[in-house]
Motif scaffolding. Structure first.
Motif, mmCIF file in Angstrom:
data_model
loop_
_atom_site.group_PDB
_atom_site.id
_atom_site.type_symbol
_atom_site.label_atom_id
_atom_site.label_comp_id
_atom_site.label_asym_id
_atom_site.label_seq_id
_atom_site.Cartn_x
_atom_site.Cartn_y
_atom_site.Cartn_z
ATOM 1 N N UNK A 181 5.841 20.486 8.870
ATOM 2 C CA UNK A 181 6.805 19.901 7.928
ATOM 3 C C UNK A 181 8.198 20.481 8.152
ATOM 4 N N UNK A 206 1.758 11.620 -1.233
ATOM 5 C CA UNK A 206 0.480 11.240 -0.613
ATOM 6 C C UNK A 206 -0.213 12.480 -0.060
ATOM 7 N N UNK A 207 0.622 13.373 0.462
ATOM 8 C CA UNK A 207 0.032 14.587 1.027
ATOM 9 C C UNK A 207 -0.668 15.398 -0.075
ATOM 10 N N UNK A 259 5.964 20.516 -2.780
ATOM 11 C CA UNK A 259 4.683 19.837 -2.495
ATOM 12 C C UNK A 259 3.512 20.695 -2.975
ATOM 13 N N UNK A 318 -8.283 22.346 10.914
ATOM 14 C CA UNK A 318 -7.075 22.786 10.206
ATOM 15 C C UNK A 318 -7.418 22.945 8.754
ATOM 16 N N UNK A 324 0.816 -1.212 0.000
ATOM 17 C CA UNK A 324 0.000 0.000 0.000
ATOM 18 C C UNK A 324 0.846 1.257 0.000
ATOM 19 N N UNK A 325 2.170 1.115 0.099
ATOM 20 C CA UNK A 325 3.047 2.283 0.084
ATOM 21 C C UNK A 325 3.675 2.376 -1.301
ATOM 22 N N UNK A 326 3.061 3.133 -2.156
ATOM 23 C CA UNK A 326 3.561 3.228 -3.523
ATOM 24 C C UNK A 326 4.286 4.534 -3.767
ATOM 25 N N UNK A 327 3.824 5.562 -3.112
ATOM 26 C CA UNK A 327 4.376 6.889 -3.350
ATOM 27 C C UNK A 327 5.127 7.360 -2.114
ATOM 28 N N UNK A 328 5.948 8.372 -2.329
ATOM 29 C CA UNK A 328 6.600 8.984 -1.167
ATOM 30 C C UNK A 328 5.521 9.723 -0.378
ATOM 31 N N UNK A 329 5.688 9.842 0.936
ATOM 32 C CA UNK A 329 4.641 10.471 1.767
ATOM 33 C C UNK A 329 4.273 11.865 1.302
ATOM 34 N N UNK A 330 5.270 12.600 0.794
ATOM 35 C CA UNK A 330 4.953 13.980 0.404
ATOM 36 C C UNK A 330 3.939 14.000 -0.750
ATOM 37 N N UNK A 336 -3.801 13.621 -0.787
ATOM 38 C CA UNK A 336 -4.712 13.726 0.354
ATOM 39 C C UNK A 336 -5.315 15.124 0.438
ATOM 40 N N UNK A 337 -4.502 16.148 0.168
ATOM 41 C CA UNK A 337 -5.027 17.527 0.193
ATOM 42 C C UNK A 337 -6.100 17.710 -0.867
ATOM 43 N N UNK A 375 0.338 23.165 8.775
ATOM 44 C CA UNK A 375 0.986 21.971 8.241
ATOM 45 C C UNK A 375 2.375 22.296 7.691
#
Lengths: 243, 807
Positions: B303, B11-12, B316, B807, B3-9, B15-16, B299
């Motif tokens: 970061x 994903x952000x 990002x 937020x 389920x971890x395909x992309x770097x977290x950034x 997600x945003x 946020x």
């Protein structure tokens, strides 16, 4: 990085503040938050900072983490002159050297717990891309949240969020953890869980500086610094360590 | 870990985008609406010009048209050998009257075509029914089919000059793009209904089997008018050598559609509008991102605490902006294409353009893509940089330096001093002015949108004002044309004997070939010659004077002459050939008519032209003024029918009686299309402005969710919270409206000048109408209320705990 620091264990302070002054300009005039602080924290120490509201505790922590600039004085942390670094240097240095934990957790609300823990690794590049999810899971396991790895922060309790914040603070394996009121929004049972994690981290060699209002908790920390009106009014150590 | 395909950034970023769908939709809508407008404007501009040019060239239009009475195939054969001539054809064209279902007589120009199956020049596009028409059958052009009020298969009653009635069966409808292509006529909109018949119907219509209009196309560069004129001159010599008299010549490039001046004017408007809309959407996007970044400040702080460097954090958000841009592009592109197609069909129908199969304009698509990718990045970069530059302390505490200084400005101090204002209103007032930078941005965006909207109404009113002014060239209630000349005095006596008629004038007219220095025909002018000093014409003089009693070879010319003689002015001379006779005229004035869409029109003294054409005291054209002043078009038409009967009963050969207002109406149809077009543009601007307003206001409220929580925590009810937010929204709406009104003055002038200069090569006064102003006030207040109410209601529904954690 941690290994390098261990070689200078007990000889050089890992946190050194000299003649630290911070004055804020407010609508009502100048407000001195810190009035000449001198402090040295040795590697592996667990230090608690206590004091009343407005005593300067958070300002002191912000000086150590480099999130605020001193008006005068020197801030040296893990061999780096924090007061002299510019923003970007500070960000990378902070990500690699310090883990910061806040009272209100400060997790990224739109990222899963796993991604929250992975984010510092992504920014600082100390772990390979394949390693970072495994490490993040390991850290979540250490704070007993592995099963919640793909949940969003809003779906777990405050205590669990604070544990995720600790896992995130440890992501890049920094030698120092700075915690500003980490148990302030938690009930006493959950606060105890967090405190136990801190004790274990100190045992494993981390240096922790923790700000708290909780005198009961503070009494169980080996070194206690009391601030009042921006000055250190007492700095007491005992030989018995925590628990 | 699958389920971890992309770097977290990254994903952000996702997600945003996905986490706050309403906000994402608002941002995408804000960008898409600007792209949509730019897409439509660019597509319209490019397609109209391209299709008009290519579609017109595809019918192989005549480059040279010559009016030559009664010529035969022999002349045509002889002209084929002239250097530069590609194709030659002859047609017979003449005007008859057709009676419609209302009993009105409508003029129809019959075009008898020798080989309808193999037309080479001025080809027609068959829209309905059959082609070619057989003997006693009629095919008509679609434009004025409504005037004839006939359906396919029905018989149309036609009256011949002798008074004989014939019935022609309507068998087909065609599109003839060459209507109005002769410079001597009033252009497309003034042209009567067009009918097409075969040559073997001519005899039945009591016409000789001879041609009277010559069509010639040229070899080589058929877009070079100068070259076409050279060929026309060679053709003229050959025609005259064969013993024929040329009554009129006009030349036209193969890619010069008769209504191209309107697309020119529209292009000018579109050009100005596209610049304004790009500005508008730029502001809109900047504003939107500023609001978005304000929500993200905390946020950003987090970061930075955990090691994010400025360029990583900036990366990002720029990636997020990039995704917003791409999504907006994907939304706007098909919408813009659909809307463009609908608009194009409307305009093509109005302006007699044959659209090519629709395909998206590459330039428009690329421009939209470029704007989608670049403008949001440019607009977003400053807010992103501002967000990243905030200290971690400010970011995580939510206390910004700028907030610390709130209340110190002059305006705030004045607001603090306000007495007698209800407290909730005072809070709204203070809130409105709290973030001045933000307020300014919102106001600029809304004001720009509003001012363009208001300006299009003003320009529309200015064009209407011009239309009504043009009406003063057509002050007569009736325009009577006989099939033969009659004595002016007799007609006057007969008509003025009627109580309905107050005044009658005999007018003269002629076609005049306009010659250059070398005597080469440039085009044909239509010369109108009323009695000198007539009160029936009130001209718009650009320079010089109007025709006065006693004038001999004096002439006043329309602004269109400047196209062929740039800089022509009173005192200059002009060579015209009338009925084969060349004569020099002195230009005494220049007047403004309907610009380059109206042909070459000139006025001279009726008495003088009568003498020149051997028609002293006799003419076939009359103008009559009714005793009843201010007649409506319907009243004029009723009187026309009455006059027609009366004159016929007295033995006159009436060819046509047209109502004065219908002439004015036809003359200004082209301008009316422009005003409709402007209305569509106004609606488009309103759409951009409205979505901008909705987005800005909603984001403004979303940004203040935490503050709303605080208000509720200290006891404000849901109703008070909603009222506070709505009052603030309405205040901003009102302020932007005030600014829109101010800004609409220069924008109206800019747009009006663009249109008038493109059409008339001269400015016209800008009329400021309150209509757009009040419509925009309504729109702005309604939108401000809706845009504030929805997020305010959502915010009011949240629990205090939720809001404070927001937020």
């Amino acid at each position: 990085m941690a290994a390098q620091l261990e070689s200078s264990h007990d000889t050089v302070p890992i946190i050194e503040l000299r003649g630290l002054v911070k004055t804020y300009k407010t609508g009502a005039g100048e407000f001195p938050a810190l009035r000449g602080i001198d402090l040295a924290v040795m590697p592996g120490e667990f230090v608690v900072v206590v004091g009343k509201s407005g005593a300067g505790k958070t300002t002191l922590v912000n000086m150590i983490t480099g999130t605020d600039r001193p008006s005068a004085g020197v801030v040296r942390v893990a061999g780096a002159d924090v007061h002299a670094m510019h923003e970007d240097q500070l960000a990378l240095w902070r990500g690699r050297t310090l883990g910061v934990i806040y009272q209100n957790f400060q997790l990224m609300p739109t990222l899963s717990l796993l991604n929250n823990v992975m984010l510092p690794m992504d920014f600082c590049g100390l772990w390979r891309r394949r390693e970072s999810p495994l490490r993040a899971l390991e850290l979540l396991r250490a704070v007993e949240l592995e099963d919640h790895a793909f949940k969003l922060p809003s779906t777990i309790s405050g205590g669990q969020q604070q544990r995720v914040a600790i896992a995130r603070a440890l992501a890049n394996d920094p030698p120092i953890l700075v915690a500003d009121e980490p148990t302030g929004r938690l009930d006493s049972v959950t606060a105890e869980t967090i405190f136990q994690i801190f004790l274990r981290l100190v045992e494993s060699g981390k240096t922790i500086v923790m700000v708290t209002h909780d005198e009961n908790l503070a009494r169980r920390v080996p070194r206690r610094i009391r601030l009042a009106d921006g000055r250190i009014v007492s700095d007491s150590r005992d030989q018995r360590g925590g628990g | 870990m699958n389920r971890v395909l992309l770097r977290p950034r990254w994903y952000k970023v996702l997600a945003d985008l996905w986490g706050n769908k309403v906000r994402s939709l608002l941002v995408i809508a804000s960008i898409a609406v600007g792209l949509f407008a730019v897409g439509i404007i660019t597509t319209l501009d490019a397609t109209l010009r391209r299709d008009m040019r290519l579609g017109y060239a595809a019918v192989n239009p005549a480059n040279i048209q010559m009016v030559i009475p009664n010529f035969s195939d022999r002349l045509i054969e002889g002209l084929r050998g002239v250097k530069g001539v590609a194709e030659v054809e002859g047609v017979r064209t003449f005007n008859l009257r057709a009676r419609n279902r209302d009993g009105e007589w409508v003029t129809i120009t019959m075009n008898a075509i020798p080989n309808p199956r193999e037309m080479k020049i001025n080809r027609l596009m068959v829209l309905e029914g059959i082609w070619p028409p057989l003997k006693r059958q009629l095919v008509v052009d679609r434009y004025k089919l409504d005037e004839l009020q006939s359906n396919l298969g029905e018989e149309i009653e036609i009256e011949l000059p002798s008074g004989t009635i014939r019935n022609l069966k309507l068998v087909g409808v065609v599109q003839d793009q060459t209507i109005g292509s002769s410079g001597a006529g009033g252009g497309y909109f003034l042209a009567p209904a067009q009918g097409y018949i075969s040559m073997d119907t001519l005899e039945w219509l009591e016409e000789p089997q001879r041609y009277n209009l010559l069509y010639v196309t040229v070899t080589g560069d058929s877009s070079d008018v100068r070259y076409i004129r050279e060929v026309a001159d060679r053709v003229r010599r050959e025609v005259e050598k064969s013993g024929y008299v040329i009554l009129g010549t006009s030349v036209r490039a193969s890619d010069d559609h008769p209504n191209s001046s309107y697309t020119g004017a529209m292009s000018s408007v579109l050009y100005v509008l596209s610049i304004l809309v790009v500005f508008l959407s730029g502001f809109l996007i900047f504003n939107t991102f500023q609001a978005l970044l304000t929500q993200q400040v905390q946020q950003i702080g987090i970061m930075k605490i955990i090691g994010g460097r400025s360029r990583q954090v900036i990366g990002i958000y720029l990636a997020l902006i990039f995704v917003f841009g791409v999504l907006a592009f994907l939304v706007a592109l098909p919408l813009a294409n659909r809307a463009s197609l609908a608009l194009l069909e409307f305009l093509a129908n109005q302006m007699n353009i044959a659209l090519l199969p629709y395909r998206p304009v590459l330039r428009a698509t690329l421009l939209m893509l470029a704007i989608a990718l670049v403008v949001p990045q440019l607009a977003g970069f400053v807010p992103v940089l501002q967000g990243v530059r905030i200290t971690i302390q400010e970011a995580t505490s939510g206390i910004r330096k700028e907030n610390v200084t709130i209340g110190k400005g002059w305006l705030e101090r004045q607001l603090m001093r306000l007495r007698g204002v209800p407290r909730p209103l005072l809070v709204s007032l203070r809130n409105t002015f709290r973030r001045k930078g933000r307020l300014m941005l919102t106001l600029v965006t809304l004001s720009l949108g509003g001012s363009i909207f208001i300006a299009t109404f003003n320009v529309r009113a200015s064009v209407s004002d011009y239309i009504s002014r043009v009406g003063k060239y057509f002050r007569a209630d009736m325009n009577i044309t006989f099939s033969q000349p009659y004595r002016v005095e007799k007609v006057r006596q007969d008509l003025e004997a009627l109580p309905e008629i107050e005044r009658v004038e005999g007018w003269w007219g002629a076609r005049g070939e306009i010659l250059d220095e070398q005597g080469v025909v440039i085009d044909t002018a239509y010369i109108l010659a009323p009695p000198a000093g007539t009160p029936l014409v009130s001209p718009i003089l650009l320079e010089g004077r109007w025709i006065e009693p006693g004038d001999t070879n004096a002439i006043t010319i329309s602004e269109r002459f400047s196209d062929i003689f740039p800089g022509i002015k009173p005192g200059d001379t002009l060579k015209l050939r009338i009925n084969g006779e060349e004569k020099t005229w002195v230009v005494v004035g220049r007047f403004q008519l309907v610009g380059s869409s109206g042909g070459y029109v000139a006025y001279t003294s009726g008495e003088y032209l009568a003498k020149q054409t051997g028609m002293i005291n006799r003419t076939s054209s009359f103008r009559a003024v009714a005793s009843q002043h201010g007649m409506t078009l319907a009243e004029q038409k009723a009187l026309a029918i009455q006059l027609d009967r009366y004159l016929r009963s007295r033995g006159y050969d009436v060819q046509e009686i047209t109502a004065g207002l219908s002439l004015e109406e036809n003359t200004t149809t082209g301008l009316n299309i422009l005003t409709t077009f402007l209305l569509i543009m106004a609606l488009l601007t309103a759409l951009v402005g409205s979505i901008g307003l909705m987005g800005t206001m909603s984001l403004n409220v979303m940004e203040r969710t935490r503050e709303i929580g605080v208000l509720r925590a200290v006891g404000a009810s849901d109703g008070i919270v909603i009222r506070l937010v709505m009052v603030e929204g309405l205040l901003i709406g009102l302020m932007s409206w005030g600014l829109s009104v101010l800004l609409s003055f220069p924008i109206s002038t800019l747009l009006a000048d663009a249109i008038f200069v493109a059409l008339f090569r001269a400015s016209w006064r800008v009329v400021f109408t309150p209509l757009g102003l009040f419509i925009w006030l309504g729109v702005v207040l309604l939108l401000a209320a809706v845009a504030s109410l929805l997020p305010a209601r959502n915010a009011a529904r949240l629990t205090i705990r939720e809001v404070l954690a927001y937020e």
